[in-house]
Design an enzyme around this catalytic site. Structure first.
Site, short mmCIF file in Angstrom:
data_model
loop_
_atom_site.label_atom_id
_atom_site.label_comp_id
_atom_site.label_asym_id
_atom_site.label_seq_id
_atom_site.Cartn_x
_atom_site.Cartn_y
_atom_site.Cartn_z
N ARG A 87 0.83 -1.20 0.00
CA ARG A 87 0.00 0.00 0.00
C ARG A 87 0.87 1.26 0.00
O ARG A 87 0.61 2.22 -0.72
CB ARG A 87 -0.87 -0.02 1.26
CG ARG A 87 -2.26 0.52 1.04
CD ARG A 87 -3.12 0.34 2.26
NE ARG A 87 -3.79 -0.94 2.35
CZ ARG A 87 -4.68 -1.42 1.51
NH1 ARG A 87 -5.03 -0.73 0.45
NH2 ARG A 87 -5.24 -2.59 1.69
N ASN A 117 -13.91 12.37 -0.79
CA ASN A 117 -14.42 11.13 -1.38
C ASN A 117 -15.94 11.22 -1.45
O ASN A 117 -16.57 11.95 -0.69
CB ASN A 117 -14.02 9.95 -0.48
CG ASN A 117 -14.51 8.62 -1.03
OD1 ASN A 117 -14.42 8.35 -2.22
ND2 ASN A 117 -15.06 7.78 -0.16
N SER A 155 -22.91 10.55 0.22
CA SER A 155 -22.24 11.50 1.10
C SER A 155 -20.89 11.87 0.52
O SER A 155 -20.14 11.00 0.08
CB SER A 155 -21.99 10.88 2.48
OG SER A 155 -23.16 10.29 3.00
N ASP A 160 -14.05 5.58 5.30
CA ASP A 160 -15.38 6.20 5.17
C ASP A 160 -15.85 6.89 6.46
O ASP A 160 -17.06 7.02 6.69
CB ASP A 160 -16.43 5.15 4.74
CG ASP A 160 -16.13 4.56 3.36
OD1 ASP A 160 -15.54 5.28 2.53
OD2 ASP A 160 -16.48 3.39 3.12
N MET A 210 -11.32 2.63 -5.79
CA MET A 210 -11.66 1.50 -4.92
C MET A 210 -10.43 0.91 -4.22
O MET A 210 -10.28 -0.30 -4.14
CB MET A 210 -12.41 0.43 -5.74
CG MET A 210 -13.65 0.96 -6.43
SD MET A 210 -14.77 1.87 -5.34
CE MET A 210 -15.98 0.61 -5.02
C1 GAR Z 1 -20.13 5.53 -7.09
O1 GAR Z 1 -21.42 5.09 -6.74
C2 GAR Z 1 -19.35 5.88 -5.85
O2 GAR Z 1 -20.12 6.47 -4.84
C3 GAR Z 1 -18.87 4.53 -5.40
O3 GAR Z 1 -18.55 3.84 -6.58
C4 GAR Z 1 -19.32 4.37 -7.66
C5 GAR Z 1 -18.33 4.84 -8.69
O4 GAR Z 1 -18.94 5.19 -9.89
N1 GAR Z 1 -17.76 4.67 -4.54
C6 GAR Z 1 -17.48 3.87 -3.54
O5 GAR Z 1 -18.16 2.90 -3.25
C7 GAR Z 1 -16.24 4.23 -2.75
N2 GAR Z 1 -16.10 3.42 -1.61
P1 GAR Z 1 -18.11 5.96 -11.02
O6 GAR Z 1 -16.73 5.33 -11.06
O7 GAR Z 1 -18.86 5.69 -12.28
O8 GAR Z 1 -18.07 7.42 -10.66
#
Ligand code: GAR
Length: 197
Positions: free
Chosen positions: A61, A103, A132, A141, A86
């Site tokens: 990491r 985020n 959020s 988070d 992610m």
């Molecule tokens: C979104 O819904 C975001 O909130 C979520 O992944 C999706 C990404 O969509 N993020 C997480 O879960 C972070 N832990 P995108 O790549 O099309 O913007």
């Protein structure tokens, strides 16, 4: 005008919304993806934004985050935005960008941190969910919230239907929250979100 770097891992829907919403308060100068060949990179390139792929495979990491820091150092962003990124970030990286790192998470934080959010929201019989935007702190988070938007959970919802409904509000919420930060109307102070107006 604030310089913004966006970190992505996938299709880049939030990235697209942030690109479209650029105004006098911020300009996206760099998009970094930890995954090669994702649609978000094409969207950045189509908008003329510099992109950088930093694969995380086989790296600690700290080593991965160190490579991101080097790429960010060159671009000199004022704000770093996680948009569907992610990966869990190391404490050192998060501390280095404290107050400048935000985020978006697809739940009404502090409820439903982590993954498989929509499945868990539906299984719990919640009537409301949402999204959020928060300052990033070392705990996953758990950072102070800047803005949230709610959506109803419908009785016949599948996780995908709920995810799509939440994403719709994310695309409006994230640019608004970023503009607050870019205009210095909100800041992280002593672990709290402080609104200046
Ligand atoms: C979104 O819904 C975001 O909130 C979520 O992944 C999706 C990404 O969509 N993020 C997480 O879960 C972070 N832990 P995108 O790549 O099309 O913007």
């Amino acid at each position: 005008m604030k310089r913004v770097a966006v970190l992505i891992s996938g299709r880049g829907s939030n990235l697209s919304a942030l690109i479209a919403a650029q105004d006098d308060s911020y300009r996206i100068v760099l998009v970094i993806s930890n995954v090669e060949d994702v649609a978000g990179l094409d969207k950045a390139q189509a908008a003329g934004i510099a992109t950088h792929v930093i694969p995380h495979n086989g790296k600690s990491r700290e080593a991965f985050d160190g490579e991101m820091d080097v790429a960010l150092l060159t671009a000199q962003p004022d704000i770093v935005v996680l948009a569907g990124f992610m990966r869990i970030l190391s404490d050192g990286f998060v501390r280095g960008w404290e107050g400048k790192l935000i985020n978006i998470h697809p739940s009404l934080l502090p409820a439903y941190k982590g993954t498989r959010v929509h499945e868990r929201v539906i299984a719990a019989g919640e009537a409301l969910s949402g999204a959020s935007v928060h300052f990033v702190v070392p705990e996953l988070d758990a950072g102070p919230v800047i803005a949230r938007a709610t959506v109803p959970v419908r009785p016949d919802d599948t996780p995908q239907m709920l995810a799509d409904r939440v994403l719709e509000v994310e695309l409006k919420l994230y640019p608004e929250a970023l503009k607050l930060l870019a205009a210095d109307k909100v800041a992280l102070k002593n672990g709290l979100t402080i609104f200046k107006e």
